[in-house]
Every structure is written in structure tokens, then in C-alpha cells.
Design a protein around this motif. Structure first.
Motif, PDB file in Angstrom:
ATOM      1  N   CYS A  88      48.629  15.605  25.958  1.00  0.00           N
ATOM      2  CA  CYS A  88      48.820  14.841  24.701  1.00  0.00           C
ATOM      3  C   CYS A  88      50.006  13.896  24.350  1.00  0.00           C
ATOM      4  CB  CYS A  88      48.426  15.592  23.090  1.00  0.00           C
ATOM      5  SG  CYS A  88      48.571  15.293  21.908  1.00  0.00           S
ATOM      6  N   ASP A  89      49.618  12.766  23.934  1.00  0.00           N
ATOM      7  CA  ASP A  89      50.952  11.777  23.671  1.00  0.00           C
ATOM      8  C   ASP A  89      51.237  11.798  22.687  1.00  0.00           C
ATOM      9  OD1 ASP A  89      50.963  11.084  25.932  1.00  0.00           O
ATOM     10  OD2 ASP A  89      49.206   9.382  25.840  1.00  0.00           O
ATOM     11  N   HIS A  90      50.727  12.686  21.177  1.00  0.00           N
ATOM     12  CA  HIS A  90      50.936  12.052  20.145  1.00  0.00           C
ATOM     13  C   HIS A  90      52.140  13.184  20.308  1.00  0.00           C
ATOM     14  CE1 HIS A  90      47.562  10.337  18.383  1.00  0.00           C
ATOM     15  NE2 HIS A  90      46.589  11.574  19.209  1.00  0.00           N
ATOM     16  N   THR A  91      52.856  12.400  18.448  1.00  0.00           N
ATOM     17  CA  THR A  91      53.720  13.436  18.685  1.00  0.00           C
ATOM     18  C   THR A  91      54.786  14.546  17.326  1.00  0.00           C
ATOM     19  OG1 THR A  91      55.356  12.060  17.711  1.00  0.00           O
ATOM     20  CG2 THR A  91      56.000  11.972  20.352  1.00  0.00           C
ATOM     21  N   CYS A  92      52.988  14.960  16.966  1.00  0.00           N
ATOM     22  CA  CYS A  92      53.339  16.235  15.958  1.00  0.00           C
ATOM     23  C   CYS A  92      54.499  17.217  15.890  1.00  0.00           C
ATOM     24  CB  CYS A  92      52.374  17.025  16.044  1.00  0.00           C
ATOM     25  SG  CYS A  92      50.785  16.071  15.933  1.00  0.00           S
ATOM     26  N   THR A  93      55.510  16.854  15.144  1.00  0.00           N
ATOM     27  CA  THR A  93      56.607  17.877  15.103  1.00  0.00           C
ATOM     28  C   THR A  93      56.877  19.469  15.627  1.00  0.00           C
ATOM     29  OG1 THR A  93      57.189  17.893  12.601  1.00  0.00           O
ATOM     30  CG2 THR A  93      58.103  15.948  13.598  1.00  0.00           C
ATOM     31  N   PHE A  94      55.107  20.308  15.000  1.00  0.00           N
ATOM     32  CA  PHE A  94      55.427  21.309  14.766  1.00  0.00           C
ATOM     33  C   PHE A  94      54.226  22.139  16.066  1.00  0.00           C
ATOM     34  CE2 PHE A  94      51.637  18.996  13.008  1.00  0.00           C
ATOM     35  CZ  PHE A  94      50.674  19.971  14.110  1.00  0.00           C
ATOM     36  N   CYS A  95      53.815  21.209  16.699  1.00  0.00           N
ATOM     37  CA  CYS A  95      52.863  21.199  17.770  1.00  0.00           C
ATOM     38  C   CYS A  95      54.059  21.437  19.617  1.00  0.00           C
ATOM     39  CB  CYS A  95      52.332  20.364  18.486  1.00  0.00           C
ATOM     40  SG  CYS A  95      50.752  20.671  19.380  1.00  0.00           S
ATOM     41  N   ASP A  96      53.670  22.147  20.458  1.00  0.00           N
ATOM     42  CA  ASP A  96      54.794  22.057  21.556  1.00  0.00           C
ATOM     43  C   ASP A  96      53.018  21.897  22.983  1.00  0.00           C
ATOM     44  OD1 ASP A  96      56.897  22.556  22.897  1.00  0.00           O
ATOM     45  OD2 ASP A  96      56.408  24.848  23.699  1.00  0.00           O
ATOM     46  N   ILE A  97      51.653  21.516  22.774  1.00  0.00           N
ATOM     47  CA  ILE A  97      51.310  21.375  22.978  1.00  0.00           C
ATOM     48  C   ILE A  97      51.781  19.748  24.585  1.00  0.00           C
ATOM     49  CG2 ILE A  97      48.639  19.833  24.253  1.00  0.00           C
ATOM     50  CD1 ILE A  97      47.694  21.543  22.129  1.00  0.00           C
ATOM     51  N   PRO A  98      52.395  18.642  24.236  1.00  0.00           N
ATOM     52  CA  PRO A  98      52.796  17.614  24.888  1.00  0.00           C
ATOM     53  C   PRO A  98      53.572  18.225  25.638  1.00  0.00           C
ATOM     54  CG  PRO A  98      52.566  17.269  22.840  1.00  0.00           C
ATOM     55  CD  PRO A  98      52.702  18.303  22.476  1.00  0.00           C
ATOM     56  N   ASN A  99      54.344  19.633  25.474  1.00  0.00           N
ATOM     57  CA  ASN A  99      55.714  20.390  26.257  1.00  0.00           C
ATOM     58  C   ASN A  99      54.784  20.908  27.193  1.00  0.00           C
ATOM     59  OD1 ASN A  99      57.951  18.832  25.211  1.00  0.00           O
ATOM     60  ND2 ASN A  99      58.008  20.659  23.542  1.00  0.00           N
ATOM     61  N   ILE A 100      53.676  21.381  27.389  1.00  0.00           N
ATOM     62  CA  ILE A 100      53.596  22.217  28.223  1.00  0.00           C
ATOM     63  C   ILE A 100      52.196  22.033  28.939  1.00  0.00           C
ATOM     64  CG2 ILE A 100      51.084  24.315  27.973  1.00  0.00           C
ATOM     65  CD1 ILE A 100      52.612  25.147  24.813  1.00  0.00           C
ATOM     66  N   LYS A 101      51.161  20.962  28.021  1.00  0.00           N
ATOM     67  CA  LYS A 101      50.952  20.255  29.185  1.00  0.00           C
ATOM     68  C   LYS A 101      50.392  18.791  29.692  1.00  0.00           C
ATOM     69  CE  LYS A 101      46.611  22.950  27.835  1.00  0.00           C
ATOM     70  NZ  LYS A 101      44.932  22.777  27.594  1.00  0.00           N
ATOM     71  N   GLY A 102      52.102  18.358  29.133  1.00  0.00           N
ATOM     72  CA  GLY A 102      51.997  16.508  29.626  1.00  0.00           C
ATOM     73  C   GLY A 102      51.290  15.382  29.029  1.00  0.00           C
ATOM     74  N   LYS A 103      51.132  14.860  29.291  1.00  0.00           N
ATOM     75  CA  LYS A 103      51.317  13.008  28.908  1.00  0.00           C
ATOM     76  C   LYS A 103      49.092  14.200  28.731  1.00  0.00           C
ATOM     77  CE  LYS A 103      54.876  10.080  29.393  1.00  0.00           C
ATOM     78  NZ  LYS A 103      54.889   9.801  27.842  1.00  0.00           N
ATOM     79  N   HIS A 104      48.628  13.134  28.258  1.00  0.00           N
ATOM     80  CA  HIS A 104      47.412  12.709  28.245  1.00  0.00           C
ATOM     81  C   HIS A 104      46.729  11.914  29.260  1.00  0.00           C
ATOM     82  CE1 HIS A 104      43.123  11.105  26.494  1.00  0.00           C
ATOM     83  NE2 HIS A 104      42.847  10.242  27.454  1.00  0.00           N
ATOM     84  N   GLU A 105      45.978  12.538  29.655  1.00  0.00           N
ATOM     85  CA  GLU A 105      45.555  11.985  31.244  1.00  0.00           C
ATOM     86  C   GLU A 105      43.720  13.063  31.256  1.00  0.00           C
ATOM     87  OE1 GLU A 105      45.570  13.955  35.515  1.00  0.00           O
ATOM     88  OE2 GLU A 105      46.487  14.340  34.222  1.00  0.00           O
ATOM     89  N   SER A 106      43.050  11.490  31.357  1.00  0.00           N
ATOM     90  CA  SER A 106      41.855  11.642  31.034  1.00  0.00           C
ATOM     91  C   SER A 106      41.017  11.480  32.461  1.00  0.00           C
ATOM     92  CB  SER A 106      41.023  10.013  30.336  1.00  0.00           C
ATOM     93  OG  SER A 106      41.666   9.555  29.529  1.00  0.00           O
ATOM     94  N   ARG A 107      39.967  12.701  31.958  1.00  0.00           N
ATOM     95  CA  ARG A 107      39.037  13.100  33.373  1.00  0.00           C
ATOM     96  C   ARG A 107      38.390  11.064  33.848  1.00  0.00           C
ATOM     97  NH1 ARG A 107      34.878  17.910  33.058  1.00  0.00           N
ATOM     98  NH2 ARG A 107      34.923  17.134  35.546  1.00  0.00           N
ATOM     99  N   PHE A 108      37.960  11.643  35.022  1.00  0.00           N
ATOM    100  CA  PHE A 108      36.936  10.363  35.521  1.00  0.00           C
ATOM    101  C   PHE A 108      35.837  10.426  34.718  1.00  0.00           C
ATOM    102  CE2 PHE A 108      39.636  10.526  39.699  1.00  0.00           C
ATOM    103  CZ  PHE A 108      40.949   9.563  39.178  1.00  0.00           C
ATOM    104  N   PRO A 109      35.138   9.516  34.283  1.00  0.00           N
ATOM    105  CA  PRO A 109      33.802   9.151  33.810  1.00  0.00           C
ATOM    106  C   PRO A 109      32.700   9.726  34.427  1.00  0.00           C
ATOM    107  CG  PRO A 109      34.812   6.953  33.922  1.00  0.00           C
ATOM    108  CD  PRO A 109      35.309   7.624  34.202  1.00  0.00           C
ATOM    109  N   GLU A 110      33.037   9.150  35.808  1.00  0.00           N
ATOM    110  CA  GLU A 110      31.686   9.479  37.209  1.00  0.00           C
ATOM    111  C   GLU A 110      31.430  11.054  37.136  1.00  0.00           C
ATOM    112  OE1 GLU A 110      35.041   7.771  39.591  1.00  0.00           O
ATOM    113  OE2 GLU A 110      33.646   7.520  37.882  1.00  0.00           O
ATOM    114  N   ASP A 111      33.089  11.957  37.178  1.00  0.00           N
ATOM    115  CA  ASP A 111      33.018  13.093  37.057  1.00  0.00           C
ATOM    116  C   ASP A 111      31.744  13.936  35.593  1.00  0.00           C
ATOM    117  OD1 ASP A 111      34.032  12.912  39.898  1.00  0.00           O
ATOM    118  OD2 ASP A 111      36.799  13.208  38.568  1.00  0.00           O
TER     119      ASP A 111
END
Length: 280
Positions: A36-59
Motif C-alpha cells: 500500500c502507498d497510502h499513509t494512514c496514520t493508524f495502519c502498519d501495512i506499508p511497513n509490513i508489506k511495502g509499497k503497492h505492487e500489482s500482479r501482471f494482468p496475464e497472471d
């Protein structure tokens, strides 16, 4: 009865292992991105999972076809915010293009969308949902709160009027739409007026389902260090009262369905009642 198990590996978005199927449920979740690239102050997901990363559409398309071949009838697209799909990929794509490809899959009956950031829902997406027979008339839009001051402390955009306009705009185009949302109760600095405004919002917009969560400070987040925390007794009271309010709204909306004929995807025979089925 889980329908699949996906191993958790570093960089799984580009190295996703082959799914292993269990159970016989007619629906399953299909993750199209992670991080996730959002910066919500209550959420630790960006620290745990890093920046948003999309899967390839064909996959994604290939996996969806395999799921349908395994008798899956409904695919639920998920990520931290599916509206951001494709923005990081070199090839030009986005959620609308992905949906148009998924719609073409034979024998796929339903596509359900979960976790859409309220500030990124475009008219083009609303129009596609309204016209497609395969995309469920159901949206999960986590708003977290409606008080402008609270939202800014959360690191989020939006306001009471903006959210009212958003849900009204969608309902105008898709009258039969069902909404689910998530809301945090007792965020630091939430006043009684903020809480009352939140209740007023629910009474006005009449969402079908809402998941309420008491604020829980997560170490490593900005909100963990916020002052003006709400005492437990007040949070519990607000939580209990707003759950009762939403339960009444949800029941009233369900009662409006009595007498109507709807298509139901059968999941299994009822656990509690003989000669009944459970479905969605």
C-alpha cells in the motif's frame, strides 16, 4: 472450509506459487496486488508489506480461468486498495481494463470488488459496474470515519458531504447497489460531536453492512503516539450504541427484500436448519 492456501513468500506478487485447492466452496478470493502507498496514520501495512505492487494482468487472468475450471462461480478481487491496480506496471493497464478481460471468461458468473478507496472511484468504473451482468452490484468502500478533522488525523481525505455525494452518485447510477464499509470508533481526538455526526451519516446514507472497529494503537504507526486518546468506557459505549444503530438499518434494508426474487449462489446446506440452503 477454505478453498485455497497460498504460501506467503517475499515478493510473492511477482513469484506467486501455484494455488492448492481445498474444499468445494463456489467462490474464492483472488489477490490482484499487495502492499500500500497510502499513509494512514493508524495502519502498519506499508511497513509490513511495502509499497503497492500489482500482479501482471496475464497472471491474474490465467489464474481466474483455472479457478473457473475448478468450478468456482464467483471471484472476489482483493488488495489493500484495488482502485490502484496497474499504476506501477510498465504496460498500460488499470482496474477497468482488468475487469473487461475478466468479464470475457466463459462460465465465470460473478466478480465481486472489495476494498476500494473512496477517493479513487471513477465515473468510468461506476458505469462499467452498472452495465456488466457479471460484476456484483456490491462495493466494499472503507471510509474509516466522516469527520474531516478525524480523517485528516488519520491521514485520509474525504468529508461528510464528499462521502454523501459519493454514495448518492453510485446509487443514482446503480439503484440496486449494496454497500459495505469499515469505520473506526474512538480514534484519538474523536469528540462527542464527531461521534454524533457519524451516527447521523449512517442514518442518512443507510449502508447495508458496516464493520466497526475500536481504535487500537499499533506500535510503529504515527497514531500510536497521538495524545487525546479516548477512555475505554467511552469507546465501549459509542461502539455498542453505533452497532445497534447499524443493525437496525441493516435489518430494515433486508426486510425490503421480502417478496423479491433474487439470484443466489448456493454455498452449502444449512448447518442450523434442515431442508434449507445457505448462499450469497
Amino acid at each position: 472450509k477454505p478453498i485455497c492456501l497460498v504460501e506467503n513468500v517475499n515478493g510473492w506478487v511477482k513469484k506467486q506459487p501455484k494455488r492448492k485447492f481445498y474444499g468445494e466452496l463456489p467462490y474464492t478470493y483472488l489477490k490482484i496486488a499487495d502492499g500500500c502507498d497510502h499513509t494512514c496514520t493508524f495502519c502498519d501495512i506499508p511497513n509490513i508489506k511495502g509499497k503497492h505492487e500489482s500482479r501482471f494482468p496475464e497472471d491474474i487472468i490465467n489464474e481466474a480461468k483455472e479457478l473457473v475450471d475448478s468450478n468456482v462461480k464467483e471471484i472476489i478481487l482483493i488488495s489493500q486498495d484495488i482502485t490502484q491496480y496497474g499504476k506501477d506496471l510498465k504496460e498500460k493497464t488499470n482496474l477497468i481494463w482488468l475487469l473487461n478481460d475478466l468479464i470475457k471468461i466463459d462460465n465465470l458468473r460473478r466478480i465481486r470488488l472489495m476494498y476500494l478507496n473512496p477517493g479513487s472511484i471513477s465515473d468510468d468504473l461506476i458505469n462499467l459496474i452498472s452495465k456488466s451482468k457479471k460484476i456484483c452490484k456490491y462495493l466494499d468502500i472503507p471510509i474509516q470515519h466522516i469527520g474531516k478533522k478525524i480523517l485528516r488525523r488519520m491521514g485520509r481525505k474525504g468529508s461528510y458531504n464528499e462521502f454523501i455525494n459519493l454514495f448518492s452518485r453510485i446509487r443514482e447510477k446503480i439503484p440496486e447497489i449494496a454497500f459495505r464499509s469499515s469505520i473506526i470508533i474512538g480514534f484519538p481526538g474523536e469528540t462527542e460531536n464527531d461521534y454524533n455526526l457519524l451516527c447521523k451519516f449512517l442514518e442518512e446514507v443507510r449502508l447495508d453492512w458496516v464493520g466497526f472497529f475500536k481504535f487500537s494503537p499499533q506500535e510503529g504507526t504515527k497514531a500510536y503516539h497521538y495524545n487525546n486518546k479516548i477512555d475505554k468506557k467511552t469507546v465501549d459505549r459509542r461502539y455498542n450504541d453505533i452497532v445497534l444503530l447499524q443493525n437496525e438499518i441493516s435489518m430494515e434494508l433486508r426486510e425490503e427484500l421480502v417478496g423479491k426474487t433474487l439470484e443466489v449462489l448456493i454455498e452449502q446446506s444449512s448447518i442450523e436448519l434442515n431442508n434449507y440452503w445457505e448462499g450469497r
